[in-house]
Design an enzyme around this catalytic site. Structure first.
Site, PDB file in Angstrom:
ATOM      1  N   LYS A  35       0.858  -1.191   0.000  1.00  0.00           N
ATOM      2  CA  LYS A  35       0.000   0.000   0.000  1.00  0.00           C
ATOM      3  C   LYS A  35       0.899   1.248   0.000  1.00  0.00           C
ATOM      4  CE  LYS A  35      -0.432  -0.036   5.015  1.00  0.00           C
ATOM      5  NZ  LYS A  35      -1.237   0.515   6.074  1.00  0.00           N
ATOM      6  N   ARG A 129      -8.749   0.837  16.072  1.00  0.00           N
ATOM      7  CA  ARG A 129      -8.818   1.301  14.692  1.00  0.00           C
ATOM      8  C   ARG A 129      -9.842   0.360  14.059  1.00  0.00           C
ATOM      9  NH1 ARG A 129      -3.429   1.879  10.911  1.00  0.00           N
ATOM     10  NH2 ARG A 129      -3.765  -0.327  10.586  1.00  0.00           N
ATOM     11  N   TYR A 266      12.936  32.502   0.387  1.00  0.00           N
ATOM     12  CA  TYR A 266      11.726  33.153   0.905  1.00  0.00           C
ATOM     13  C   TYR A 266      11.857  33.448   2.395  1.00  0.00           C
ATOM     14  CZ  TYR A 266       9.038  31.811  -3.278  1.00  0.00           C
ATOM     15  OH  TYR A 266       8.561  31.671  -4.535  1.00  0.00           O
ATOM     16  N   MET A 314       8.473  25.312  -3.218  1.00  0.00           N
ATOM     17  CA  MET A 314       7.615  24.293  -3.820  1.00  0.00           C
ATOM     18  C   MET A 314       8.427  23.354  -4.719  1.00  0.00           C
ATOM     19  SD  MET A 314       4.249  24.785  -6.202  1.00  0.00           S
ATOM     20  CE  MET A 314       3.329  25.729  -5.002  1.00  0.00           C
TER      21      MET A 314
END
Ligand SMILES: Cc1ncc(COP(=O)(O)O)c(C=O)c1O
Length: 374
Positions: A35, A129, A266, A314
């Site tokens: 997964k 869970r 930044y 980013m």
């Protein structure tokens, strides 16, 4: 040319799978969790390597992963361990998935499909869970008995804190609850063939939790669930070698001279303490190089550590290379992995970004190419 890419070592994955096979023995089914895009390593390519190395089952979280695997020709048994919405159950069954169940509604809907289905009933033993409480079992079994197409293939549970503790009292309590649930099913005439609760930490530390099926994830990728698990294994004299399979690389996109006092990136959060050189690298938080690594992370260039300076953007980061001579455009940079004698581990990156190695590899953007290497 890609801006960054992953190299996944086939040899490392194979040796990890073989190490777990040696640990659990040949009679225990070895299910490997793929997964989360195979914990960030790349779902389809990695699944094929794991199966070739000896995995018996693949554990997935959702139907879309089964679709991808079947489309790629993977025929191995798949165990869906996440939640499958009622509207997707038919698709999951048609894709020949074994299903983890813990709701009356799911069992009822699967029964109505009138197709043979392998169920793995999940038991609530203390993780709070997924799972059915022991006092809910009679109702669940009553619904199960109504449907001749349903087969009780497995009984499962999941440990809550095995990797966080040297003392395994809570895990042993969960194991006792799990055994109680099995006895109840046996008494009801529905003893499932497989019993499973062992993740990587339990596969290594708790042989009594192997039963006849284990579900390992992080260990197959060569990473330890935690420092505590590693120390506990060493303390218990358990000998297993795990080899990290993933290296994340990029290249230098610009080299520039900067003056003492120059403000980097930044927010001007870093002031150059010396006159020197920096390199701009074309990866950022979009790629999974998280912003928490601003002014904290390190990369490797020419086999030397270069600190991340200023904020992670980013799509870019800046690193100080004043101490590394002759760096030039498109020189190779390692973000995770080894270069010469130096290494940036997923654990180091996790510590610098307030998380765990699981999240570090899983968060690497799925769009970044994964290359299998020897
Ligand atoms: C239900 C279940 N089983 C097994 C695993 C594998 O755990 P690990 O990666 O710690 O081996 C996971 C991972 O989160 C899981 O959710």
């Amino acid at each position: 040319m890609e801006l960054s890419w992953l190299e996944i070592s086939r040899e490392a994955l194979t040796s990890n799978v073989k190490a777990f096979r040696a640990l659990v023995g040949k009679d225990v089914k070895l299910a490997i969790a793929v997964k989360g895009n195979a914990y960030g390593h790349g779902l389809v390519e990695i699944s094929n390597v794991l199966l070739k190395a000896g995995a018996d089952y693949l554990c997935i979280n959702a139907v879309f992963e089964a679709e991808k695997l079947r489309k790629a020709g993977v025929k191995a048994p798949l165990l869906l361990i996440g939640y499958t919405p009622v509207s997707d159950l038919k698709k999951a069954v048609d894709l020949k998935c074994d299903l983890t169940v813990y709701n009356l509604e799911t069992i009822h809907a699967l029964g109505k499909l009138k197709k043979p289905v392998n169920l793995h009933l999940k038991i609530e033993t203390g993780n709070h869970r997924q799972g059915v409480r022991l006092d809910e079992l009679p109702k669940i079994l009553e619904e199960f008995r109504k449907h001749k197409n349903l087969r009780m293939a497995g009984l499962s549970t999941h440990f809550a804190n095995l990797e966080d503790r040297i003392n395994h009292k809570y895990a042993l309590y969960q194991l006792r609850e799990f055994k109680k649930a099995y006895r109840k099913l046996e008494e009801g005439g529905h003893a499932p063939h497989y019993r499973h609760c062992a993740n990587t930490a339990a596969a290594i530390l708790l042989p009594e939790a192997h039963f006849n099926f284990v579900r390992i994830g992080i260990g197959a990728y060569g990473l330890w669930p935690s420092e505590t698990t590693l120390r506990a294994a060493e303390h218990a004299g358990i000998n297993i070698t795990l080899t990290p399979a993933l290296t994340w690389k990029t290249v230098v996109a610009q080299v520039k001279e900067v003056e003492i006092g120059a403000l980097i990136g930044y927010g001007c959060t870093y002031e150059m303490p010396h006159k020197g050189r920096i390199a701009v690298l074309p990866v950022g938080y979009y790629d999974g190089y998280v912003r928490l690594l601003s002014n904290k992370g390190h990369v490797l260039i020419h086999g030397k550590r270069a600190p991340v300076i200023g904020r992670v953007c980013m799509n870019m980061i800046m690193v100080d290379i004043t101490h590394i001579p002759d760096v030039k455009l498109e020189d190779e940079v390692v973000l995770i992995g080894k270069q010469s004698k130096e290494e940036i581990t997923a654990e180091e990156m996790a510590a610098n970004s307030q998380t765990i190695n699981y999240e570090v590899t899983t968060r690497i953007n799925e769009m970044i190419p994964r290359r299998l290497v020897a």
